[in-house]
Structure formats: structure tokens, C-alpha cells
Design a protein around this motif. Structure first.
Motif, PDB file in Angstrom:
ATOM      1  N   ALA A   1       0.819  -1.208   0.000  1.00 50.01           N
ATOM      2  CA  ALA A   1       0.000   0.000   0.000  1.00 50.01           C
ATOM      3  C   ALA A   1       0.859   1.268   0.000  1.00 50.01           C
ATOM      4  N   LEU A   2       1.989   1.239   0.725  1.00 47.64           N
ATOM      5  CA  LEU A   2       2.818   2.444   0.810  1.00 47.64           C
ATOM      6  C   LEU A   2       3.409   2.794  -0.554  1.00 47.64           C
ATOM      7  N   LEU A   3       3.884   1.796  -1.289  1.00 45.02           N
ATOM      8  CA  LEU A   3       4.424   2.066  -2.626  1.00 45.02           C
ATOM      9  C   LEU A   3       3.325   2.565  -3.560  1.00 45.02           C
ATOM     10  N   TYR A   4       2.125   2.015  -3.397  1.00 53.45           N
ATOM     11  CA  TYR A   4       0.973   2.487  -4.171  1.00 53.45           C
ATOM     12  C   TYR A   4       0.742   3.973  -3.913  1.00 53.45           C
ATOM     13  N   ILE A   5       0.808   4.385  -2.657  1.00 56.42           N
ATOM     14  CA  ILE A   5       0.624   5.799  -2.304  1.00 56.42           C
ATOM     15  C   ILE A   5       1.763   6.639  -2.869  1.00 56.42           C
ATOM     16  N   PHE A   6       2.994   6.144  -2.754  1.00 52.46           N
ATOM     17  CA  PHE A   6       4.144   6.864  -3.309  1.00 52.46           C
ATOM     18  C   PHE A   6       3.946   7.119  -4.804  1.00 52.46           C
TER      19      PHE A   6
ATOM     20  N   THR B   1      19.602   3.426  -5.464  1.00 47.49           N
ATOM     21  CA  THR B   1      19.053   3.300  -4.111  1.00 47.49           C
ATOM     22  C   THR B   1      18.554   1.889  -3.832  1.00 47.49           C
ATOM     23  N   GLN B   2      17.897   1.290  -4.815  1.00 52.38           N
ATOM     24  CA  GLN B   2      17.386  -0.059  -4.597  1.00 52.38           C
ATOM     25  C   GLN B   2      18.527  -1.071  -4.536  1.00 52.38           C
ATOM     26  N   GLY B   3      19.544  -0.877  -5.376  1.00 57.67           N
ATOM     27  CA  GLY B   3      20.692  -1.779  -5.329  1.00 57.67           C
ATOM     28  C   GLY B   3      21.399  -1.717  -3.983  1.00 57.67           C
TER      29      GLY B   3
ATOM     30  N   GLU C   1       9.756  -6.361   0.744  1.00 55.65           N
ATOM     31  CA  GLU C   1       8.767  -5.364   0.344  1.00 55.65           C
ATOM     32  C   GLU C   1       9.076  -4.012   0.969  1.00 55.65           C
ATOM     33  N   VAL C   2       9.470  -4.008   2.227  1.00 53.60           N
ATOM     34  CA  VAL C   2       9.778  -2.749   2.913  1.00 53.60           C
ATOM     35  C   VAL C   2      10.987  -2.072   2.284  1.00 53.60           C
ATOM     36  N   THR C   3      12.037  -2.845   2.039  1.00 53.59           N
ATOM     37  CA  THR C   3      13.245  -2.278   1.427  1.00 53.59           C
ATOM     38  C   THR C   3      12.934  -1.706   0.052  1.00 53.59           C
ATOM     39  N   THR C   4      12.205  -2.465  -0.760  1.00 51.72           N
ATOM     40  CA  THR C   4      11.865  -1.998  -2.101  1.00 51.72           C
ATOM     41  C   THR C   4      11.097  -0.684  -2.043  1.00 51.72           C
ATOM     42  N   THR C   5      10.107  -0.625  -1.179  1.00 53.92           N
ATOM     43  CA  THR C   5       9.279   0.577  -1.072  1.00 53.92           C
ATOM     44  C   THR C   5      10.093   1.776  -0.617  1.00 53.92           C
ATOM     45  N   LEU C   6      10.873   1.606   0.435  1.00 49.00           N
ATOM     46  CA  LEU C   6      11.632   2.734   0.981  1.00 49.00           C
ATOM     47  C   LEU C   6      12.727   3.201   0.022  1.00 49.00           C
ATOM     48  N   MET C   7      13.371   2.267  -0.660  1.00 48.63           N
ATOM     49  CA  MET C   7      14.438   2.659  -1.577  1.00 48.63           C
ATOM     50  C   MET C   7      13.894   3.320  -2.838  1.00 48.63           C
ATOM     51  N   LEU C   8      12.730   2.871  -3.316  1.00 45.72           N
ATOM     52  CA  LEU C   8      12.105   3.571  -4.438  1.00 45.72           C
ATOM     53  C   LEU C   8      11.685   4.973  -4.014  1.00 45.72           C
ATOM     54  N   GLY C   9      11.105   5.085  -2.835  1.00 45.44           N
ATOM     55  CA  GLY C   9      10.756   6.414  -2.319  1.00 45.44           C
ATOM     56  C   GLY C   9      11.974   7.295  -2.152  1.00 45.44           C
ATOM     57  N   ALA C  10      13.090   6.690  -1.705  1.00 46.42           N
ATOM     58  CA  ALA C  10      14.318   7.463  -1.527  1.00 46.42           C
ATOM     59  C   ALA C  10      14.814   8.032  -2.846  1.00 46.42           C
ATOM     60  N   GLY C  11      14.644   7.274  -3.937  1.00 45.93           N
ATOM     61  CA  GLY C  11      15.070   7.771  -5.246  1.00 45.93           C
ATOM     62  C   GLY C  11      14.353   9.052  -5.625  1.00 45.93           C
TER      63      GLY C  11
END
Length: 227
Positions: free
Chosen positions: A124-129, A176-178, A188-198
Motif C-alpha cells: 500500500a505504501l508504494l501504491y501511495i508513493f 538506491t534499490q541496489g 517489500e519494505v526495502t523496495t518501497t523505501l528505496m524507491l521512495g528514496a530515489g
């Protein structure tokens, strides 16, 4: 032409001449991945992770990939002050094309977020991002167009810089994801946060450029144009 304006780095042939090319380099990896996806959708070999939604409804992703590559490459050179000064007509013509491309990038991304089923490993968080940053890019482009129509060049450049920064999120997310996966492991948490960080990193850099350099670039352009 004033000596002070001529001596400033202009982002195309002086000390900052590497800037447009570095922006283009940032999107090489996502552009290559997008090209592989296009080849796959046109009947080529399957080299990308399977996504049945894209296969069933390919048009949004085709529009997104083609528009994003063109927007990233063409947009990089819009930030060259030398190009704006020497070719104002071409800058305006390219800008009109970029508005269409940028909105196509943003709205196709929003369409895929809203109507494609969520991929495994996303939440859901990545969806919101994705909704927030896609909407933010579209809004920035619209505000940039409104600003230039009112003759506010500084505000126009600021909003277009923000829109471009969001569009280049995929380039920064490669790093960031790498790094996130290497340090924290793939989840899932790492993927979401690192995409958001980008996206966040790009916006932070854009704001720094707008606040520190925006005014001097506008003054340089105005001085040369009036000399």
C-alpha cells in the motif's frame, strides 16, 4: 553582451557542460530495461520479469516507456542556459513537446498504478508513493506552463526542474534499490523505501539547484538577452 554574463558557466559548453550528458547517463539503465520490455511486448524474447497485466494491456506501458525516454533525453538539454539564449525559438518548441511527453509519462504512470494489479512484493505504501509522485509530476508541469504564460521565467524553470527530477526517479532508484538490497536484503519494505528514496533524493537536489543557482541563471539569461 556583458562580461559578467559571458563568464558564467552556462551548462552546455563551459565548466558545467557535463550536466546535460550526466542527466542522460542517469537514465541509461532504466531506458535499456524499458527497451527490453518494448521488445518483449512486440513479440521478442522474454528477458524482463513477467507482468501479465502489461501483456494483457500493453498500451499504457508502451506510452510510458517511449514518452519517458524522450522526455529524459530531450529535457536534459532544456536546462542548458546557452541553448536557451542562442536558440530561444527551439527552446520554446522543444518545451511544448516536452509538456506533452511529460504529461504522458505522469498520466500513464498513474493509469498503471490505478488499474494494473499490484505486483508481488509491493504494498500500500508504494501504491501511495506512486500516486503522490505521479500526481506531483503532472502538477509541476501544469504549474510550469501557467508560470511561463504569465511571464514568470524563474517560477517556470523551478516547476519544470521539479517535474524533470521526478521523471528521473527511475534512474536514481537503480542505485538506491541496489544499495538497499545489498545492505538490508530484498523485501517489500526495502523496495518501497528505496524507491521512495530515489524520488526524494531527486527532489532534494532539484530544490538545492533552484534555491542556490536559479536566480543567477535567470539574471544571466536576461542580461545576455538585453545586451
Amino acid at each position: 553582451m556583458t562580461v559578467r554574463a559571458a563568464a558564467r558557466p552556462d551548462g552546455s559548453g563551459g565548466p558545467a557542460g557535463w550536466v546535460p550528458w550526466s542527466l542522460v547517463a542517469l537514465v541509461v539503465v532504466p531506458a535499456a530495461a524499458g527497451s527490453l520490455r518494448l521488445a518483449e511486448l512486440s513479440g521478442g524474447p522474454r528477458l524482463m520479469p513477467d507482468n501479465p497485466a502489461m501483456t494483457a494491456s500493453p498500451m499504457p506501458v508502451v506510452v510510458h516507456i517511449i514518452s519517458a525516454i524522450l522526455y529524459a533525453v530531450l529535457g536534459a538539454f532544456q536546462f542548458s542556459a546557452r541553448f536557451r539564449r542562442r536558440r530561444p525559438g527551439r527552446h520554446r518548441s522543444a518545451g511544448r513537446v516536452l509538456v506533452v511527453l511529460g504529461l504522458a509519462v505522469a498520466f500513464s504512470a498513474l493509469w498503471m498504478t490505478l488499474f494494473y494489479p499490484r505486483q508481488p512484493g509491493t504494498g500500500a505504501l508504494l501504491y501511495i508513493f506512486r500516486l503522490a509522485f505521479g500526481s506531483g509530476m503532472a502538477a509541476a508541469i501544469i504549474l510550469g506552463v501557467a508560470a511561463i504564460r504569465h511571464g514568470d521565467v524563474a517560477r517556470h524553470l523551478a516547476w519544470m526542474t521539479r517535474a524533470y527530477a521526478l521523471a528521473l526517479g527511475a534512474g536514481t532508484q537503480v542505485s538506491t534499490q541496489g544499495i538497499g538490497n545489498a545492505v538490508f536484503g530484498a523485501s517489500e519494505v526495502t523496495t518501497t523505501l528505496m524507491l521512495g528514496a530515489g524520488w526524494a533524493i531527486n527532489l532534494t537536489v532539484a530544490e538545492y539547484i533552484i534555491r542556490r543557482h536559479g536566480g543567477s541563471r535567470i539574471r544571466a539569461t536576461a542580461e545576455v538577452g538585453s545586451s
